[in-house]
Scaffold this motif. Structure first.
Motif, mmCIF file in Angstrom:
data_model
loop_
_atom_site.group_PDB
_atom_site.id
_atom_site.type_symbol
_atom_site.label_atom_id
_atom_site.label_comp_id
_atom_site.label_asym_id
_atom_site.label_seq_id
_atom_site.Cartn_x
_atom_site.Cartn_y
_atom_site.Cartn_z
ATOM 1 N N SER A 125 0.810 -1.221 0.000
ATOM 2 C CA SER A 125 0.000 0.000 0.000
ATOM 3 C C SER A 125 0.843 1.272 0.000
ATOM 4 O O SER A 125 0.329 2.360 -0.258
ATOM 5 N N SER A 126 2.149 1.143 0.280
ATOM 6 C CA SER A 126 3.001 2.331 0.349
ATOM 7 C C SER A 126 3.369 2.863 -1.030
ATOM 8 O O SER A 126 3.740 4.022 -1.178
ATOM 9 N N GLY A 127 3.296 1.997 -2.042
ATOM 10 C CA GLY A 127 3.691 2.405 -3.383
ATOM 11 C C GLY A 127 5.191 2.415 -3.594
ATOM 12 O O GLY A 127 5.668 2.736 -4.681
ATOM 13 N N LEU A 128 5.965 2.060 -2.565
ATOM 14 C CA LEU A 128 7.422 2.049 -2.669
ATOM 15 C C LEU A 128 7.902 0.737 -3.276
ATOM 16 O O LEU A 128 7.267 -0.303 -3.121
ATOM 17 N N ILE A 129 9.027 0.787 -3.952
ATOM 18 C CA ILE A 129 9.627 -0.402 -4.546
ATOM 19 C C ILE A 129 10.910 -0.774 -3.815
ATOM 20 O O ILE A 129 11.129 -1.931 -3.466
ATOM 21 N N GLU A 130 11.767 0.218 -3.588
ATOM 22 C CA GLU A 130 13.052 -0.047 -2.947
ATOM 23 C C GLU A 130 12.861 -0.307 -1.456
ATOM 24 O O GLU A 130 11.966 0.250 -0.821
ATOM 25 N N CYS A 131 13.713 -1.172 -0.900
ATOM 26 C CA CYS A 131 13.649 -1.431 0.533
ATOM 27 C C CYS A 131 14.101 -0.181 1.284
ATOM 28 O O CYS A 131 14.804 0.673 0.739
ATOM 29 N N GLN A 132 13.679 -0.074 2.535
ATOM 30 C CA GLN A 132 13.893 1.144 3.303
ATOM 31 C C GLN A 132 14.877 0.896 4.443
ATOM 32 O O GLN A 132 14.636 0.061 5.315
ATOM 33 N N ALA A 133 15.990 1.617 4.413
ATOM 34 C CA ALA A 133 16.977 1.486 5.487
ATOM 35 C C ALA A 133 16.477 2.151 6.764
ATOM 36 O O ALA A 133 16.795 1.724 7.870
ATOM 37 N N VAL A 134 15.687 3.213 6.606
ATOM 38 C CA VAL A 134 15.113 3.913 7.755
ATOM 39 C C VAL A 134 13.709 3.369 7.986
ATOM 40 O O VAL A 134 12.901 3.303 7.068
ATOM 41 N N VAL A 135 13.428 2.962 9.207
ATOM 42 C CA VAL A 135 12.150 2.328 9.512
ATOM 43 C C VAL A 135 11.028 3.360 9.509
ATOM 44 O O VAL A 135 11.094 4.375 10.192
ATOM 45 N N ASP A 136 10.005 3.094 8.719
ATOM 46 C CA ASP A 136 8.786 3.904 8.716
ATOM 47 C C ASP A 136 7.624 2.938 8.921
ATOM 48 O O ASP A 136 7.216 2.251 7.985
ATOM 49 N N PRO A 137 7.095 2.842 10.147
ATOM 50 C CA PRO A 137 6.048 1.854 10.434
ATOM 51 C C PRO A 137 4.835 1.962 9.518
ATOM 52 O O PRO A 137 4.118 0.989 9.330
ATOM 53 N N ALA A 138 4.598 3.137 8.963
ATOM 54 C CA ALA A 138 3.425 3.308 8.108
ATOM 55 C C ALA A 138 3.669 2.803 6.692
ATOM 56 O O ALA A 138 2.727 2.652 5.924
ATOM 57 N N LYS A 139 4.943 2.543 6.343
ATOM 58 C CA LYS A 139 5.250 2.181 4.962
ATOM 59 C C LYS A 139 5.994 0.859 4.820
ATOM 60 O O LYS A 139 6.209 0.399 3.699
ATOM 61 N N THR A 140 6.411 0.265 5.923
ATOM 62 C CA THR A 140 7.179 -0.977 5.838
ATOM 63 C C THR A 140 6.588 -2.042 6.749
ATOM 64 O O THR A 140 5.898 -1.747 7.721
ATOM 65 N N TYR A 141 6.890 -3.284 6.402
ATOM 66 C CA TYR A 141 6.504 -4.388 7.273
ATOM 67 C C TYR A 141 7.297 -4.304 8.573
ATOM 68 O O TYR A 141 8.474 -3.947 8.556
ATOM 69 N N PRO A 142 6.676 -4.651 9.697
ATOM 70 C CA PRO A 142 7.466 -4.753 10.932
ATOM 71 C C PRO A 142 8.535 -5.824 10.752
ATOM 72 O O PRO A 142 8.294 -6.844 10.104
ATOM 73 N N GLN A 143 9.709 -5.583 11.299
ATOM 74 C CA GLN A 143 10.797 -6.542 11.110
ATOM 75 C C GLN A 143 10.643 -7.700 12.083
ATOM 76 O O GLN A 143 10.895 -7.558 13.270
ATOM 77 N N MET A 144 10.200 -8.831 11.562
ATOM 78 C CA MET A 144 9.981 -10.003 12.409
ATOM 79 C C MET A 144 10.757 -11.214 11.908
ATOM 80 O O MET A 144 10.561 -12.319 12.385
ATOM 81 N N MET A 145 11.611 -11.008 10.912
ATOM 82 C CA MET A 145 12.412 -12.125 10.421
ATOM 83 C C MET A 145 13.338 -12.605 11.536
ATOM 84 O O MET A 145 14.052 -11.804 12.142
ATOM 85 N N PRO A 146 13.335 -13.901 11.830
ATOM 86 C CA PRO A 146 14.210 -14.397 12.902
ATOM 87 C C PRO A 146 15.674 -14.320 12.488
ATOM 88 O O PRO A 146 16.021 -14.640 11.353
#
Length: 237
Positions: free
Chosen positions: A183-204
């Motif tokens: 839903s964010s419309g972004l393609i590139e991964c984000q080095a800076v965390v934006d909770p409204a635009k990225t998945y929460p980081q839950m990878m073990p």
């Protein structure tokens, strides 16, 4: 409506309003998504609870005539409730079961991808517990993004970085870059965390300690081959 039934009815109506009017609209940044099966299950649980309390309030409840009858009543309620939850879990959560990995086909250029699929479906590595691949009919968990097109998307996640290297980093060092929400419309991964635009980081963490070099390479080959529904490595299958 009799006065004794108004309480359970009000409870049921309020709970259904929260379930259908609130849960589907939780922010994506929370990392929690409730699909229709969840909502139906919760609604049935609420309806059952409200109906039970309505029954209690309807009139005097006849007590069991013997200890055996009391035990049978408790057992019936237990089987109906716990059995229903377990049945729902096995239907909606395939990862509750040990995935059945198809036997590898001898020879051919896709053997590495087949081994990678086996790694993905192995409970020991937990990939299947959080990710689904709808394009292949693999319905795992929903905590992480659908990986149906991850091979194609990986090519654009980090400019100048190959899909293979990006996938390797995403598995070995998942905190290096955050996957954007669709839903964010972004393609590139984000080095800076934006909770409204990225998945929460839950990878073990620690994948490199659990996977051998062969298993990691095979898993990357499998993920890299995922382009979209019916498409693999730029070719229609």
């Amino acid at each position: 409506m009799p006065e004794a039934l108004k309480g359970p009815a009000a409870f049921g109506a309020a709970a259904l309003l929260v379930i259908w009017g609130g849960l589907p609209w939780l922010p994506d940044a929370w990392g929690v998504r409730f699909g229709t099966p969840y909502l139906v299950f919760f609604s049935l649980a609420v309806a059952g609870s409200a109906g039970f309390f309505m029954l209690l309030n309807w009139g005097p409840v006849r007590q069991p005539r013997s200890a055996l009858a009391a035990f049978a009543s408790i057992l019936l309620v237990y089987v109906a409730t716990v059995g229903g939850v377990v049945a729902f879990g096995y239907w909606y959560y395939p990862q509750f079961e040990t995935p059945r990995v198809a036997a590898l086909k001898p020879g051919g250029e896709r053997v590495g991808e087949q081994r990678g699929r086996a790694v993905f479906l192995t409970p020991q590595f937990s990939c299947f517990a959080c990710h689904t691949i709808e394009a292949l009919g693999i319905r795992g968990g929903q905590r992480g993004p659908d990986l149906s097109s991850v091979g194609r998307l990986a090519e654009a996640r980090k400019p100048g970085v190959s899909a293979e290297d990006y996938l390797r980093e995403a598995i070995v060092d998942p905190w290096a870059c955050f996957t954007p929400l669709p839903s964010s419309g972004l393609i590139e991964c984000q080095a800076v965390v934006d909770p409204a635009k990225t998945y929460p980081q839950m990878m073990p963490p620690g994948a490199k300690d659990r996977l051998t070099a062969q298993e990691l390479g095979d898993l990357i080959a499998f993920l890299k081959s995922l382009r979209s529904a019916g498409e693999r490595d730029g070719k229609r299958s």
